[in-house]
Design a protein around this motif. Sequence first.
Motif, PDB file in Angstrom:
ATOM      1  N   PRO A  88       0.808  -1.225   0.000  1.00 38.90           N
ATOM      2  CA  PRO A  88       0.000   0.000   0.000  1.00 38.90           C
ATOM      3  C   PRO A  88       0.841   1.276   0.000  1.00 38.90           C
ATOM      4  O   PRO A  88       0.535   2.221  -0.711  1.00 38.90           O
ATOM      5  N   ARG A  89       1.911   1.290   0.811  1.00 39.57           N
ATOM      6  CA  ARG A  89       2.695   2.537   0.914  1.00 39.57           C
ATOM      7  C   ARG A  89       3.332   2.932  -0.433  1.00 39.57           C
ATOM      8  O   ARG A  89       3.308   4.082  -0.818  1.00 39.57           O
ATOM      9  N   LEU A 135       2.338   2.083  -3.397  1.00 44.96           N
ATOM     10  CA  LEU A 135       1.284   2.482  -4.314  1.00 44.96           C
ATOM     11  C   LEU A 135       0.857   3.926  -4.044  1.00 44.96           C
ATOM     12  O   LEU A 135       0.711   4.737  -4.958  1.00 44.96           O
ATOM     13  N   ILE A 136       0.707   4.226  -2.754  1.00 46.41           N
ATOM     14  CA  ILE A 136       0.306   5.590  -2.371  1.00 46.41           C
ATOM     15  C   ILE A 136       1.349   6.593  -2.857  1.00 46.41           C
ATOM     16  O   ILE A 136       1.018   7.637  -3.408  1.00 46.41           O
ATOM     17  N   LEU A 186       1.180   6.924  -6.601  1.00 47.87           N
ATOM     18  CA  LEU A 186      -0.048   7.640  -6.888  1.00 47.87           C
ATOM     19  C   LEU A 186       0.110   9.134  -6.609  1.00 47.87           C
ATOM     20  O   LEU A 186      -0.296   9.992  -7.396  1.00 47.87           O
ATOM     21  N   PHE A 187       0.758   9.412  -5.480  1.00 50.72           N
ATOM     22  CA  PHE A 187       0.913  10.784  -5.040  1.00 50.72           C
ATOM     23  C   PHE A 187       1.791  11.581  -6.019  1.00 50.72           C
ATOM     24  O   PHE A 187       1.468  12.704  -6.397  1.00 50.72           O
ATOM     25  N   LEU A 191       2.420  10.865  -9.171  1.00 51.00           N
ATOM     26  CA  LEU A 191       1.677  10.961 -10.422  1.00 51.00           C
ATOM     27  C   LEU A 191       0.642  12.078 -10.327  1.00 51.00           C
ATOM     28  O   LEU A 191       0.464  12.898 -11.219  1.00 51.00           O
ATOM     29  N   PHE A 192      -0.008  12.083  -9.140  1.00 47.43           N
ATOM     30  CA  PHE A 192      -1.041  13.067  -8.866  1.00 47.43           C
ATOM     31  C   PHE A 192      -0.482  14.494  -8.903  1.00 47.43           C
ATOM     32  O   PHE A 192      -1.026  15.394  -9.531  1.00 47.43           O
ATOM     33  N   THR A 205       0.333  15.503 -12.562  1.00 48.49           N
ATOM     34  CA  THR A 205      -0.857  15.815 -13.338  1.00 48.49           C
ATOM     35  C   THR A 205      -1.581  17.014 -12.760  1.00 48.49           C
ATOM     36  O   THR A 205      -2.088  17.857 -13.481  1.00 48.49           O
ATOM     37  N   GLY A 206      -1.595  17.067 -11.422  1.00 47.83           N
ATOM     38  CA  GLY A 206      -2.264  18.178 -10.749  1.00 47.83           C
ATOM     39  C   GLY A 206      -1.696  19.523 -11.167  1.00 47.83           C
ATOM     40  O   GLY A 206      -2.440  20.458 -11.426  1.00 47.83           O
ATOM     41  N   THR A 223      -0.300  20.297 -13.904  1.00 52.66           N
ATOM     42  CA  THR A 223      -0.736  20.584 -15.265  1.00 52.66           C
ATOM     43  C   THR A 223      -2.168  21.106 -15.239  1.00 52.66           C
ATOM     44  O   THR A 223      -2.510  22.099 -15.837  1.00 52.66           O
ATOM     45  N   ALA A 224      -2.973  20.382 -14.445  1.00 50.57           N
ATOM     46  CA  ALA A 224      -4.393  20.703 -14.398  1.00 50.57           C
ATOM     47  C   ALA A 224      -4.650  22.069 -13.784  1.00 50.57           C
ATOM     48  O   ALA A 224      -5.607  22.744 -14.133  1.00 50.57           O
TER      49      ALA A 224
END
Lengths: 186, 186, 186
Positions: free
Chosen positions: A3-4, A6-7, A10-11, A13-14, A17-18, A20-21
Amino acid sequence: MDPRSLILTLFLLFLFTGSTAASPGKIKVRRPCRRLVFYFHDVIYNGKNSKNATSAIVGAPAGANRTILAGHNHFGNLVVFDDPITLDNNLHSTPVGRAQGFYLYDKKDIFTAWLGFSFVFNSTQHKGSINFAGADPLMNKTRDISVVGGTGDFFMSRGIATLMTDAFEGEVYFRLRVDIKLYECW
Amino acid sequence: MDPRSLILTLFLLFLFTGSTAASPGKIKVRRPCRRLVFYFHDVIYNGKNSKNATSAIVGAPAGANRTILAGHNHFGNLVVFDDPITLDNNLHSTPVGRAQGFYLYDKKDIFTAWLGFSFVFNSTQHKGSINFAGADPLMNKTRDISVVGGTGDFFMSRGIATLMTDAFEGEVYFRLRVDIKLYECW
Amino acid sequence: MDPRSLILTLFLLFLFTGSTAASPGKIKVRRPCRRLVFYFHDVIYNGKNSKNATSAIVGAPAGANRTILAGHNHFGNLVVFDDPITLDNNLHSTPVGRAQGFYLYDKKDIFTAWLGFSFVFNSTQHKGSINFAGADPLMNKTRDISVVGGTGDFFMSRGIATLMTDAFEGEVYFRLRVDIKLYECW
């Protein structure tokens, strides 16, 4: 993957992308979303060709008339046109639309024009209009004007049109190649 | 931080950014991405100044001629121009470009014009064009018109230009200050 | 929900939203952010109505004059106007603004015009201007032109205006209904 990890993935990547957004519209690529090439053909009325003419002089400076293009590189002549648009450079090809509007010669010491016109389409292939405005320093090999809007199939379009004089015959005929690059498509 | 807390934090952050991202273009700040100030100089042909004139009357209503500006606040006069652009308010400064296009006087009871023109640059500092259109109620101290597009260094620009009459001499000369504020830059 | 499931849910949601966010401006809904309907009234000068006329012919092809609209569907006539804008279709209603600019008839075998004009407002309800350009094939029941920009209350607007000839009386009067749909609002 635990889990860690992956988090974390994810973070990151987030975040990427964030960022950019968070600034929509800032990253703009100069790659057209749509591109179209046409030709249009202008036959200027000269007092003898009323049957074939597609344009006419309607404004002229003091001392000039409206049958013969004015001296000084036609400075001050305002010409209204309704020209056939074709897919190739042949005046006698079936028109796919009409180029309608005006140009005016606005410089005394060299040929230069200013254009306001539309491409008007009403065929199975295209329905709608593209509206153009801009300066046309016509002694340059290519010139860029603005696509300021569009309707129908070209709803809300914006972009650049690159003009090229493809041919001309004295002061009676010219043919422009128009390379339309739209950078805002809806 | 335990995984659950991190997930929660992440989720809240995600929701917040997500909602921003989901409506691109909605948050628009009225702060120019580019600002430029220029002057341009218009010397109207009056039958005697053909050497210095930078503009000429090419349209006029019935009863008026094209050498003298028409009565009724010049209503109906169409003027074509090719005016020098300067960085300061001196007509004799080295031009950095040309303002090319037309204006027409469109009101009988007060001076008001409508403008369609381009700033055309071809120097080491600026290459390209800026295209303008809009109403110019010229008795107002400042007037806003639209930047409807641009090419070259001003590729796809949009914005507002604030015009101010910086000087005028009777019906022969006027100088406009143009404060260009671009809100869409590529 | 256990952490793994939440992470998966979050991840899928994130991917979906992320892909939206990564292409700002691509998803554009064709729903106006602002809509306005107006009428404007054009009374063409014909040599006898100088008191009531709101427009005048200022350009014409060789052989035509500027008091009577030209033959061949007025091909080549350039008309300058300053027309009252009203909220309903009554010429005598209190104007809420002025429509200022020009139109030119640009086709020999059918009525077709090209328009460049602005709606100019200076009332408690609206301050600012909306700038229009486009082809007006006026024999069609409705025609779309472009809103190319705006100032004041209409700062940086873009959109479509649908024109409809609401009434006309011979060659002296016409009334247009203008349905303005803005798709870019700031």
